[in-house]
Write a protein that holds these residues in place. Structure first.
Motif, PDB file in Angstrom:
ATOM      1  N   ARG A  93      66.297  12.009  59.064  1.00 36.50           N
ATOM      2  CA  ARG A  93      66.664  13.206  60.415  1.00 36.50           C
ATOM      3  C   ARG A  93      65.322  14.333  60.066  1.00 36.50           C
ATOM      4  NH1 ARG A  93      73.013  12.581  61.176  1.00 36.50           N
ATOM      5  NH2 ARG A  93      72.706  10.658  61.440  1.00 36.50           N
ATOM      6  N   ARG A 229      64.581  20.791  58.527  1.00 42.07           N
ATOM      7  CA  ARG A 229      64.067  19.451  59.145  1.00 42.07           C
ATOM      8  C   ARG A 229      62.226  18.993  58.094  1.00 42.07           C
ATOM      9  NH1 ARG A 229      63.243  18.683  64.141  1.00 42.07           N
ATOM     10  NH2 ARG A 229      62.858  15.892  63.969  1.00 42.07           N
ATOM     11  N   ARG A 282      70.192  13.128  55.551  1.00 38.84           N
ATOM     12  CA  ARG A 282      71.685  13.509  56.457  1.00 38.84           C
ATOM     13  C   ARG A 282      72.178  13.848  56.311  1.00 38.84           C
ATOM     14  NH1 ARG A 282      69.971   8.202  59.610  1.00 38.84           N
ATOM     15  NH2 ARG A 282      72.399   8.303  60.039  1.00 38.84           N
TER      16      ARG A 282
END
Length: 304
Positions: A93, A229, A282
């Motif tokens: 992610r 991220r 994650r």
């Protein structure tokens, strides 16, 4: 040990196909999204191109690696992220667009920097009297042929036949994994009599380099204020290397099975460590989403 025709011819062809796969994941929008806020691209490129090879030199010194192992470790450290890094970033992610652009930008830059670091390592560990040398011009031309050209082909396919590119991406990724697995098996078989000894020599260095790269990516992103991220994307790019490129340089250009050991071992250990990074990523992103949602709830007035 000289490389067989299967390796000297098949490996560049395989890498050419894999790089087409990278090209098929790229669009002009990907470049635009990242270049609008280039901090992640600049940080990721600097850490990949300069800090990772420096870390390899430091590890080779700390672990007192033999010359062949040290040169091989520097070469795999100087390689860019591989096609698999984009997949791992997606699973973790992370920022996939940043991962893709870092992969391609580093691949282009290492056309020039990889021969420089490789030759410096050869001179440093073997001395000026050693006959082993990586021909700079030949290496640049070969890397250009198997990096720039196939990426351009992949982008053209993506532009004119996007549906075909989408279907082909997964096939190329699987092909890349199979090529790397076949190369690792072939290398291990070729040095089977000394494999355990070489594994003891190269294993700690490659594992340490992998973990150091991931840690460097996460820490540096946090220090410069990037989001989680983006940090995951940079960490993945530093940890998931283009092992096929490292094997091509050591087996095809340097024709040394011993120097190829770090690339081969790295190509194996980066997968289990990569899945641990996926689990960590994650969890990090989930925590970030929870914090954001909580802040939003607190900011929303409650009707009485």
């Amino acid at each position: 040990m000289e490389s067989s025709p299967l390796i000297s011819v098949g490996l560049p062809i395989s890498l050419f196909i894999i790089m087409i796969g990278i090209g098929m994941t790229l669009t002009a929008r990907d470049f635009h999204q990242v270049t609008v806020k280039p901090a992640g691209l600049i940080l990721g490129t600097i850490t990949q191109i300069l800090l990772m090879p420096a870390a390899a030199f430091a590890l080779a010194w700390a672990l007192q690696l033999p010359p062949a192992m040290a040169v091989g470790l520097v070469i795999i450290a100087a390689c860019p992220g591989g096609t698999t890094s984009n997949l791992f970033t997606l699973l973790a992610r992370g920022n996939v667009a940043l991962s893709i652009v870092l992969t391609i930008s580093a691949s282009m830059i290492t056309i020039m920097t990889l021969p420089v670091f490789a030759n410096y390592a050869l001179t440093f560990y073997y001395g000026t009297q050693q006959a082993i040398e990586l021909p700079f011009v030949k290496t640049v031309l070969m890397l250009s042929l198997i990096v720039l050209l196939p990426v351009a082909i992949g982008m053209l396919i993506k532009w004119f036949r996007p549906s075909l590119a989408t279907r082909a991406e997964s096939v190329v990724s699987i092909f890349g994994g199979l090529v790397l697995a076949a190369l690792v098996v072939a290398i291990v078989y070729g040095i089977r009599d000394r494999f355990l000894d070489l594994m003891i020599q190269a294993g700690p260095g490659t594992i340490a380099l992998n973990l150091l790269g991931i840690g460097l990516g996460l820490l540096s992103a946090k220090l410069v204020g990037l989001g989680k991220r983006e940090g995951i994307a940079i960490a993945t790019e530093l940890g998931i290397k283009n092992g096929t490129l490292g094997l091509m340089v050591t087996l095809t250009l340097l024709q040394s099975s011993e120097m190829s050991i770090p690339s081969a071992i790295y190509g194996v250990i980066m997968f289990p460590i990569g899945f641990l990074l996926v689990a960590l990523g994650r969890r990090m992103v989930k925590g970030e989403k929870s914090d954001t949602a909580l802040s939003a709830d607190r900011a929303t007035p409650v009707a009485e």
